[in-house]
Design a protein around this motif. Structure first.
Motif, PDB file in Angstrom:
ATOM      1  N   GLY A 115     175.613  36.805  26.866  1.00 52.32           N
ATOM      2  CA  GLY A 115     175.086  37.307  25.604  1.00 52.32           C
ATOM      3  C   GLY A 115     175.328  38.786  25.414  1.00 52.32           C
ATOM      4  O   GLY A 115     175.742  39.228  24.336  1.00 52.32           O
ATOM      5  N   VAL A 116     175.071  39.595  26.455  1.00 54.42           N
ATOM      6  CA  VAL A 116     175.268  41.042  26.349  1.00 54.42           C
ATOM      7  C   VAL A 116     176.744  41.371  26.177  1.00 54.42           C
ATOM      8  O   VAL A 116     177.122  42.205  25.336  1.00 54.42           O
ATOM      9  CB  VAL A 116     174.679  41.748  27.592  1.00 54.42           C
ATOM     10  N   ALA A 117     177.606  40.722  26.971  1.00 50.71           N
ATOM     11  CA  ALA A 117     179.045  40.995  26.863  1.00 50.71           C
ATOM     12  C   ALA A 117     179.575  40.619  25.483  1.00 50.71           C
ATOM     13  O   ALA A 117     180.319  41.389  24.854  1.00 50.71           O
ATOM     14  CB  ALA A 117     179.806  40.233  27.949  1.00 50.71           C
ATOM     15  N   GLY A 118     179.195  39.441  25.000  1.00 52.43           N
ATOM     16  CA  GLY A 118     179.640  39.024  23.670  1.00 52.43           C
ATOM     17  C   GLY A 118     179.123  39.942  22.578  1.00 52.43           C
ATOM     18  O   GLY A 118     179.849  40.268  21.630  1.00 52.43           O
ATOM     19  N   PHE A 119     177.878  40.400  22.702  1.00 47.16           N
ATOM     20  CA  PHE A 119     177.314  41.298  21.700  1.00 47.16           C
ATOM     21  C   PHE A 119     178.034  42.640  21.698  1.00 47.16           C
ATOM     22  O   PHE A 119     178.347  43.184  20.632  1.00 47.16           O
ATOM     23  CB  PHE A 119     175.820  41.490  21.976  1.00 47.16           C
ATOM     24  N   LEU A 120     178.307  43.200  22.872  1.00 45.45           N
ATOM     25  CA  LEU A 120     178.999  44.496  22.933  1.00 45.45           C
ATOM     26  C   LEU A 120     180.414  44.403  22.360  1.00 45.45           C
ATOM     27  O   LEU A 120     180.870  45.314  21.660  1.00 45.45           O
ATOM     28  CB  LEU A 120     179.041  44.995  24.383  1.00 45.45           C
ATOM     29  N   ILE A 121     181.103  43.307  22.656  1.00 44.22           N
ATOM     30  CA  ILE A 121     182.438  43.116  22.070  1.00 44.22           C
ATOM     31  C   ILE A 121     182.339  43.018  20.546  1.00 44.22           C
ATOM     32  O   ILE A 121     183.171  43.571  19.817  1.00 44.22           O
ATOM     33  CB  ILE A 121     183.106  41.864  22.657  1.00 44.22           C
ATOM     34  N   SER A 122     181.300  42.338  20.077  1.00 46.04           N
ATOM     35  CA  SER A 122     181.096  42.213  18.630  1.00 46.04           C
ATOM     36  C   SER A 122     180.866  43.571  17.984  1.00 46.04           C
ATOM     37  O   SER A 122     181.381  43.854  16.895  1.00 46.04           O
ATOM     38  CB  SER A 122     179.900  41.296  18.342  1.00 46.04           C
ATOM     39  N   VAL A 123     180.100  44.442  18.653  1.00 44.24           N
ATOM     40  CA  VAL A 123     179.834  45.784  18.119  1.00 44.24           C
ATOM     41  C   VAL A 123     181.128  46.589  18.029  1.00 44.24           C
ATOM     42  O   VAL A 123     181.384  47.272  17.027  1.00 44.24           O
ATOM     43  CB  VAL A 123     178.802  46.508  19.002  1.00 44.24           C
ATOM     44  N   VAL A 124     181.945  46.497  19.075  1.00 41.22           N
ATOM     45  CA  VAL A 124     183.207  47.242  19.091  1.00 41.22           C
ATOM     46  C   VAL A 124     184.128  46.791  17.959  1.00 41.22           C
ATOM     47  O   VAL A 124     184.820  47.607  17.338  1.00 41.22           O
ATOM     48  CB  VAL A 124     183.905  47.076  20.459  1.00 41.22           C
ATOM     49  N   ILE A 125     184.122  45.498  17.664  1.00 37.37           N
ATOM     50  CA  ILE A 125     184.991  44.978  16.593  1.00 37.37           C
ATOM     51  C   ILE A 125     184.386  45.238  15.220  1.00 37.37           C
ATOM     52  O   ILE A 125     185.077  45.662  14.282  1.00 37.37           O
ATOM     53  CB  ILE A 125     185.233  43.470  16.796  1.00 37.37           C
TER      54      ILE A 125
END
Length: 312
Positions: A115-125
């Motif tokens: 969840g944290v990894a997917g959320f951080l990638i989402s923020v970057v995009i």
């Protein structure tokens, strides 16, 4: 050099010297009282900030206790069979058993990491895309409705396509999480940019800021309240999307997450496992909200002078 003296209010001409002295004395006393009142106000504000608001802790605990008691009373009434509606002690016992088998730790860590990894990638995009759409009108008109449509699309709808594209792997989970979180973050950032007064951009332009500097140093900081709301919603969507993906994508190289635990409880028809997984999913979501987003939001509102009088 002559001694420096504080300015003293002069009495009107013809005033008796005693009256003039009394006037100066009363004026000094009033100034002193105003100064003391200001210091008392500052001290009271500091004390209010330092004081723990126990109602924010005790009221949720009391509400949780009431729900648990109501749950136990419902079990005692015997309206449903115990295997269909287990009691709180049964679920706690199951949590202890899962902890002893190290399944609970594995499930929480696997899901939280994803969840944290997917959320951080989402923020970057989503952040640069949101800034671009918010400031380029033709792009916003073209892609804005699509982004809004993706936001309301249930994330579980992406799971079958992701399985076909990526198989039973972590890539499937991350794809579903990204598709759930990115639209919410973009729309939150666009909403925050829309609330910025136009004078901010004009001042930046007058000072010679480039388009990139205007975006990163003026627009993005000014849009932080709306951006933070989008981040909170993006995390909520990513957590929901993750659970949907983990429940459906079982097997292959998939690890054992909270969604997998929930699905295992369904396969075994064991309601204690199902309820334990639901409570863990709820607890992780609340913990992230209280430990990450709530302090950031409070600090942001206080720095902007928007926290005074808030009931939150």
């Amino acid at each position: 050099m002559p001694n420096s003296q504080l300015p003293v209010a002069e009495a009107p001409a013809g005033t008796h010297p005693v009256h003039a002295a009394l006037t100066r004395s009363s004026t000094g006393a009033e100034d002193l009282r105003e100064l003391e009142a200001g210091l008392d106000s500052l001290q009271s504000d500091a004390a209010r900030r330092a004081r723990v608001d126990w109602s924010r802790i005790l009221l949720p605990v009391a509400a949780l206790a009431v729900l648990i008691i109501a749950w136990q009373v419902y079990v005692w009434l015997g309206i449903k069979r115990r295997d269909l509606v287990p009691g709180p002690l049964d679920v706690i016992s199951q949590l202890g058993a899962l902890w002893g088998e190290a399944k609970l730790q594995e499930a929480v860590w696997t899901s939280l990491q994803r969840g944290v990894a997917g959320f951080l990638i989402s923020v970057v995009i989503a952040t640069p895309v949101g800034l671009l759409l918010a400031q380029v009108a033709p792009l916003r008109r073209a892609f804005g409705p699509l982004i809004s449509g993706l936001q309301v699309l249930p994330s579980v709808a992406w799971v079958p396509a992701a399985i076909i594209w990526f198989g039973l792997s972590d890539a499937t989970v991350y794809f579903v999480v990204l598709m759930g979180a990115i639209p919410s973050i973009i729309n939150g950032l666009i909403s925050g940019v829309d609330q910025i007064p136009p004078q901010y951009r004009r001042v930046g332009t007058v000072l010679g800021a480039s388009r990139l500097q205007l975006s990163l140093q003026i627009v993005l900081p000014a849009a932080l309240p709306g951006y933070l709301s989008g981040l909170k919603q993006g995390w909520a969507f990513s957590w929901r999307s993750l659970m949907a993906a983990e429940i459906i994508t079982v097997g292959g190289s998939m690890g054992f997450g909270l969604g997998s635990m929930l699905n295992q409880g369904r396969d075994l028809a064991d309601m204690t496992i199902v309820l334990a997984a639901i409570l863990l999913i709820l607890a992780v979501g609340i913990l992230v909200e209280l430990s990450v987003f709530a302090p950031i939001e409070k600090r942001l509102l206080r720095r902007r002078g928007l926290l005074a009088g808030s009931t939150r």
